[in-house]
Motif scaffolding. Structure first.
Motif, mmCIF file in Angstrom:
data_model
loop_
_atom_site.group_PDB
_atom_site.id
_atom_site.type_symbol
_atom_site.label_atom_id
_atom_site.label_comp_id
_atom_site.label_asym_id
_atom_site.label_seq_id
_atom_site.Cartn_x
_atom_site.Cartn_y
_atom_site.Cartn_z
ATOM 1 N N MET A 263 0.826 -1.191 0.000
ATOM 2 C CA MET A 263 0.000 0.000 0.000
ATOM 3 C C MET A 263 0.876 1.263 0.000
ATOM 4 S SD MET A 263 -3.071 0.812 -0.088
ATOM 5 C CE MET A 263 -4.085 2.189 0.125
ATOM 6 N N LYS A 264 1.955 1.218 0.792
ATOM 7 C CA LYS A 264 2.855 2.364 0.831
ATOM 8 C C LYS A 264 3.480 2.610 -0.539
ATOM 9 C CE LYS A 264 4.185 2.056 5.669
ATOM 10 N NZ LYS A 264 5.314 1.873 6.584
ATOM 11 N N ARG A 265 3.765 1.540 -1.237
ATOM 12 C CA ARG A 265 4.378 1.657 -2.559
ATOM 13 C C ARG A 265 3.429 2.377 -3.527
ATOM 14 N NH1 ARG A 265 7.200 -3.384 -5.047
ATOM 15 N NH2 ARG A 265 9.091 -2.273 -4.514
ATOM 16 N N TYR A 266 2.146 2.002 -3.504
ATOM 17 C CA TYR A 266 1.165 2.649 -4.391
ATOM 18 C C TYR A 266 0.989 4.121 -4.048
ATOM 19 C CZ TYR A 266 -0.027 -2.060 -5.862
ATOM 20 O OH TYR A 266 0.027 -3.323 -6.345
ATOM 21 N N THR A 267 0.976 4.439 -2.769
ATOM 22 C CA THR A 267 0.854 5.831 -2.344
ATOM 23 C C THR A 267 2.073 6.628 -2.800
ATOM 24 O OG1 THR A 267 -0.345 5.067 -0.391
ATOM 25 C CG2 THR A 267 0.441 7.324 -0.358
ATOM 26 N N LEU A 268 3.250 6.053 -2.654
ATOM 27 C CA LEU A 268 4.475 6.726 -3.073
ATOM 28 C C LEU A 268 4.481 6.955 -4.587
ATOM 29 C CD1 LEU A 268 7.246 7.826 -2.315
ATOM 30 C CD2 LEU A 268 8.161 5.528 -2.639
ATOM 31 N N ILE A 269 4.087 5.947 -5.361
ATOM 32 C CA ILE A 269 4.049 6.081 -6.825
ATOM 33 C C ILE A 269 3.024 7.128 -7.234
ATOM 34 C CG2 ILE A 269 3.444 4.891 -8.973
ATOM 35 C CD1 ILE A 269 4.690 2.362 -7.736
ATOM 36 N N LEU A 270 1.844 7.107 -6.600
ATOM 37 C CA LEU A 270 0.805 8.086 -6.919
ATOM 38 C C LEU A 270 1.268 9.503 -6.600
ATOM 39 C CD1 LEU A 270 -2.086 8.640 -7.847
ATOM 40 C CD2 LEU A 270 -2.790 8.375 -5.465
ATOM 41 N N SER A 271 1.930 9.676 -5.439
ATOM 42 C CA SER A 271 2.412 11.011 -5.084
ATOM 43 C C SER A 271 3.519 11.475 -6.035
ATOM 44 C CB SER A 271 2.884 11.058 -3.630
ATOM 45 O OG SER A 271 3.985 10.210 -3.459
ATOM 46 N N MET A 272 4.357 10.569 -6.505
ATOM 47 C CA MET A 272 5.395 10.944 -7.469
ATOM 48 C C MET A 272 4.783 11.364 -8.796
ATOM 49 S SD MET A 272 8.405 8.168 -6.647
ATOM 50 C CE MET A 272 9.077 8.319 -8.262
ATOM 51 N N LEU B 87 1.692 12.579 -9.278
ATOM 52 C CA LEU B 87 1.021 13.870 -9.088
ATOM 53 C C LEU B 87 2.039 15.002 -8.968
ATOM 54 C CD1 LEU B 87 -1.853 12.924 -6.639
ATOM 55 C CD2 LEU B 87 -2.036 13.555 -9.039
ATOM 56 N N GLY B 88 3.140 14.759 -8.279
ATOM 57 C CA GLY B 88 4.173 15.783 -8.174
ATOM 58 C C GLY B 88 4.763 16.143 -9.520
ATOM 59 N N THR B 89 4.983 15.142 -10.355
ATOM 60 C CA THR B 89 5.518 15.380 -11.697
ATOM 61 C C THR B 89 4.535 16.188 -12.537
ATOM 62 O OG1 THR B 89 6.719 13.297 -11.566
ATOM 63 C CG2 THR B 89 6.469 14.271 -13.746
ATOM 64 N N VAL B 90 3.253 15.856 -12.436
ATOM 65 C CA VAL B 90 2.232 16.578 -13.202
ATOM 66 C C VAL B 90 2.161 18.029 -12.755
ATOM 67 C CG1 VAL B 90 -0.250 16.758 -13.599
ATOM 68 C CG2 VAL B 90 0.872 14.540 -13.759
ATOM 69 N N PHE B 91 2.157 18.265 -11.448
ATOM 70 C CA PHE B 91 2.093 19.641 -10.946
ATOM 71 C C PHE B 91 3.357 20.415 -11.296
ATOM 72 C CE2 PHE B 91 -0.998 17.939 -7.715
ATOM 73 C CZ PHE B 91 -2.098 18.554 -8.285
ATOM 74 N N PHE B 92 4.507 19.762 -11.229
ATOM 75 C CA PHE B 92 5.757 20.423 -11.586
ATOM 76 C C PHE B 92 5.770 20.789 -13.060
ATOM 77 C CE2 PHE B 92 10.219 20.270 -13.006
ATOM 78 C CZ PHE B 92 10.720 21.277 -12.211
ATOM 79 N N ALA B 93 5.300 19.905 -13.917
ATOM 80 C CA ALA B 93 5.284 20.165 -15.358
ATOM 81 C C ALA B 93 4.326 21.302 -15.693
ATOM 82 C CB ALA B 93 4.906 18.910 -16.123
#
Length: 152
Positions: A1-10, A12-18
């Motif tokens: 579960m932590k892995r999915y949360t980490l991937i999802l946050s990465m 979303l962070g990439t999308v917001f940064f772009a």
């Protein structure tokens, strides 16, 4: 579960940064903005405006090409020198088109652009206006009062 949360946050962070990255202005946007600013300072007739518009567009075309070269890392001192030569030629050609007081107004416009644009007024209070200082003098700190001697 932590892995999915980490991937999802990465993701979303990439999308917001772009989406936060600034977009490079287009050739027409740069040219129109410059012409509007110049038209406020230098009163030109329609023929002069059209000719100067073309000169300015050519100059910005070269500037955008240089910017793209810089982003790819394939530029050199020759490219920068070429751009400055073109900028000087453009300025000379514009001065040749302008007559009399227009040349003086154009020189003032160029000086203003080198200083960082028009001086803007900023409201300090309701009735008072404070002038915004640009250039190196805007970076200097105002003198402060010396603190009184305190003994501990």
């Amino acid at each position: 579960m932590k892995r999915y949360t980490l991937i999802l946050s990465m993701i979303l962070g990439t999308v917001f940064f772009a989406s936060a990255q600034q977009k490079t202005p287009t050739l027409t946007e740069l040219t129109n903005k410059n012409m509007e600013a110049m038209d406020k300072k230098v009163k030109m007739n329609p023929t002069q405006r059209n000719i100067i518009y073309n000169y300015t567009m050519d100059m910005y075309r070269e500037q955008l090409a240089l910017t793209k070269k810089q982003q790819t890392g394939a530029f050199g001192d020759d490219d920068i020198a070429k751009f400055y030569r073109m900028q000087n030629e453009t300025t000379k050609n514009i001065r040749n088109i302008l007559k009399g007081d227009q040349q003086t107004d154009y020189d003032n416009f160029l000086e203003e652009q080198l200083r960082g644009g028009a001086k803007k007024k900023k409201k300090k209070h309701k009735d008072e206006e404070e002038e915004v200082v640009t250039g190196i003098s805007g970076l200097k700190l105002p003198p402060t009062a010396t603190p009184p001697d305190t003994k501990l």
